[in-house]
Design a protein around this motif. Structure first.
Motif, PDB file in Angstrom:
ATOM      1  N   PRO A   1       0.810  -1.114  -0.061  1.00 23.66           N
ATOM      2  CA  PRO A   1      -0.091   0.000  -0.036  1.00 23.66           C
ATOM      3  C   PRO A   1       1.010   1.250   0.028  1.00 23.66           C
ATOM      4  O   PRO A   1       2.059   1.285   0.355  1.00 23.66           O
ATOM      5  N   PRO A   2       0.255   2.470  -0.591  1.00 16.48           N
ATOM      6  CA  PRO A   2       0.908   3.507  -0.548  1.00 16.48           C
ATOM      7  C   PRO A   2       1.009   4.226   0.759  1.00 16.48           C
ATOM      8  O   PRO A   2       0.423   3.827   1.901  1.00 16.48           O
ATOM      9  N   MET A   3       2.034   4.977   0.919  1.00 18.56           N
ATOM     10  CA  MET A   3       2.114   6.072   2.271  1.00 18.56           C
ATOM     11  C   MET A   3       1.643   7.227   1.732  1.00 18.56           C
ATOM     12  O   MET A   3       1.758   7.819   0.711  1.00 18.56           O
ATOM     13  N   LEU A   4       0.726   7.848   2.748  1.00 21.61           N
ATOM     14  CA  LEU A   4       0.331   9.189   2.405  1.00 21.61           C
ATOM     15  C   LEU A   4       0.650  10.107   3.612  1.00 21.61           C
ATOM     16  O   LEU A   4       0.533   9.840   4.940  1.00 21.61           O
ATOM     17  N   ALA A   5       1.430  11.353   3.528  1.00 23.69           N
ATOM     18  CA  ALA A   5       1.771  12.130   4.236  1.00 23.69           C
ATOM     19  C   ALA A   5       0.916  13.373   4.058  1.00 23.69           C
ATOM     20  O   ALA A   5       0.938  13.991   3.116  1.00 23.69           O
TER      21      ALA A   5
ATOM     22  N   ILE B   1       1.689  10.895   9.094  1.00 32.28           N
ATOM     23  CA  ILE B   1       2.117   9.767   7.938  1.00 32.28           C
ATOM     24  C   ILE B   1       1.596   8.310   7.954  1.00 32.28           C
ATOM     25  O   ILE B   1       2.036   7.935   9.179  1.00 32.28           O
ATOM     26  N   ARG B   2       0.793   7.839   7.212  1.00 32.58           N
ATOM     27  CA  ARG B   2       0.564   6.243   7.294  1.00 32.58           C
ATOM     28  C   ARG B   2       0.359   5.767   6.148  1.00 32.58           C
ATOM     29  O   ARG B   2       0.157   6.375   4.899  1.00 32.58           O
ATOM     30  N   PRO B   3       0.581   4.205   6.390  1.00 30.90           N
ATOM     31  CA  PRO B   3       0.296   3.559   4.932  1.00 30.90           C
ATOM     32  C   PRO B   3      -1.356   3.564   4.689  1.00 30.90           C
ATOM     33  O   PRO B   3      -2.192   3.451   5.953  1.00 30.90           O
TER      34      PRO B   3
ATOM     35  N   VAL C   1       3.269   8.259  -1.484  1.00 32.45           N
ATOM     36  CA  VAL C   1       4.497   7.716  -1.782  1.00 32.45           C
ATOM     37  C   VAL C   1       4.532   6.490  -2.314  1.00 32.45           C
ATOM     38  O   VAL C   1       3.671   5.272  -1.479  1.00 32.45           O
ATOM     39  N   VAL C   2       4.726   6.039  -3.223  1.00 29.65           N
ATOM     40  CA  VAL C   2       4.532   4.644  -3.986  1.00 29.65           C
ATOM     41  C   VAL C   2       5.713   3.954  -4.319  1.00 29.65           C
ATOM     42  O   VAL C   2       6.816   4.664  -4.563  1.00 29.65           O
ATOM     43  N   TYR C   3       5.827   2.365  -3.959  1.00 28.61           N
ATOM     44  CA  TYR C   3       7.218   1.899  -3.978  1.00 28.61           C
ATOM     45  C   TYR C   3       7.139   0.249  -4.293  1.00 28.61           C
ATOM     46  O   TYR C   3       6.146  -0.267  -4.132  1.00 28.61           O
TER      47      TYR C   3
END
Length: 411
Positions: free
Chosen positions: A300-304, A310-312, A343-345
């Motif tokens: 899952p992406p992280m979102l700030a 800041i959390r997944p 943030v995607v990775y």
């Protein structure tokens, strides 16, 4: 005539030195193979010598280097695996000696025309993989000795390592060129968002199937993709390229990320059977205030968020692509506030050997700081120590610009 023990030992030493000569290491692979075949002809007093490499895709042995018949057999001559002495060597993975060759046992009409009467062939093996066959022949009947077999094995081992090194170098170079050609040289400049990306190839495993992609659709939605094809090397990079192109095509036809991934899954199962991939496909709305996301087995992406949280994202995760168990895929819709960063990775960013993945999530969360997308990307790469990863790493950061920032940029 039987040689005295001392003379025999000297001769064996001379043979070993001829094959293991360190000067051979300074030659390129083609010159090395040519030199080895020349030396084995002299050492064993044979009339012909040839190296045939295994083409697993077509199940043929391909003539790669020859001595004594090079003016008649060009490199690339193909022999089916069920044909002649070389095919029997492949099947049995053992040396085969034939004192009186049946014409049907000769791998090519050229050898028949040359009048080859006796042959010796040995397998070329690297690790547990058979990669080819080395064979020699004589126009006079000959009974090959155990010492002859040992010498030919030495030559085969030297040739195998050199050939495998060349294949590995070609594979890595081709995969790297392919992967670089498919990754965006620069991210598109689009209104309302600020983006940055990184890609780092795995240090130990080589080039693999990780990729990221960003594209603007005719509807003004913004497509965001990050994915990981299982495996490494040229094969994974080729599959990755096919999936990337296919997903772009499906994105033009589908207004829902889940629908696009469903079609991509069908494509993998039909045309890329045996391959697995995890993919995140997101669509950012024209006003950049919403993101529609579907996860095919991907992290899952992280979102700030602007408030510092800041959390997944706790999104449902569907099966990876290629599993072969069709199920309804889902698309989640999230709000994308101004100044928020997604943030995607790929898993190479956070996974470490002998460590729970939750530790990697925590490490990534701690590395994300508010700021421009490029700053966020650079900080993550620095703090997570991505210098020589065990796996490929792809990272993409996407920040929604504030209205005031857009107005300033437009001015």
């Amino acid at each position: 005539m039987i040689e005295a023990d001392g003379a025999g030992a000297d001769e064996r030493l001379r043979q070993i030195e001829a094959v293991t000569d360190s000067a051979l290491s300074r030659l390129d692979v083609d010159s090395l193979l040519d030199e080895l075949l020349g030396r084995v002809r002299n050492l064993l007093s044979v009339d012909t010598a040839a190296i045939l490499m295994l083409d697993e895709h077509t199940q043929h042995l391909v003539t790669t280097a020859t001595k004594g018949i090079e003016e008649e057999v060009r490199p690339g001559y193909r022999i089916p695996l069920d044909h002649g002495l070389p095919g029997r060597v492949v099947e049995q993975r053992q040396p085969i000696m034939v004192e009186q060759v049946d014409p049907a046992d000769l791998p090519s009409p050229v050898l028949r025309d040359k009048g080859i009467r006796s042959m010796l062939g040995v397998p070329m093996i690297v690790g547990t993989d058979l990669i080819g066959v080395l064979h020699v022949g004589t126009v006079s009947p000959r009974r090959f000795s155990p010492d002859d077999v040992r010498v030919l094995h030495l030559v085969a081992d030297r040739a195998s390592l050199a050939s495998q090194a060349r294949v590995g170098n070609i594979d890595r170079t081709a995969a790297l060129a392919l992967q670089r050609s498919l990754l965006p040289t620069r991210l598109p400049e689009v209104s309302g968002v600020d983006m940055a990306a990184r890609y780092v190839p795995g240090h130990h495993t080589g080039i693999g199937g990780d990729w990221y992609d960003v594209f603007t659709l005719p509807s003004k939605w913004l497509g965001i993709v990050i994915g990981d094809v299982s495996g490494h090397g040229l094969r994974a990079a080729v599959v990755m390229g096919r999936l990337r192109s296919a997903l772009r095509a499906y994105a033009l036809e589908c207004n829902d990320p889940a629908d696009a991934l469903t079609r991509l899954d069908q494509k993998i199962q039909h045309f890329e059977a045996g391959n697995l991939a995890t993919v995140l496909y997101a669509m950012v709305s024209p006003h950049r205030d919403e993101i529609h996301i579907s996860l095919a087995g991907h992290l899952p992406p992280m979102l700030a968020e602007p408030n510092g949280d800041i959390r997944p994202l706790g999104l449902p995760v569907d099966l990876p692509l290629g599993i072969g168990r069709p199920r309804q895929r889902c698309t989640s819709v999230i709000n994308f506030p101004q100044n928020a960063t997604m943030v995607v990775y790929t898993d190479g960013l956070i996974e470490r050997r002998n460590e729970l993945i939750d530790v990697g999530f925590d490490r990534l969360r701690a590395a994300i700081r508010p700021g421009a997308a490029e700053e966020v990307c650079a900080t993550i790469m620095t703090e997570l120590g991505i210098e020589q990863p065990d796996d490929d790493v792809a990272l993409l950061t996407l920040r929604r610009r504030a209205k005031a920032e857009r107005a300033t940029s437009a001015a």
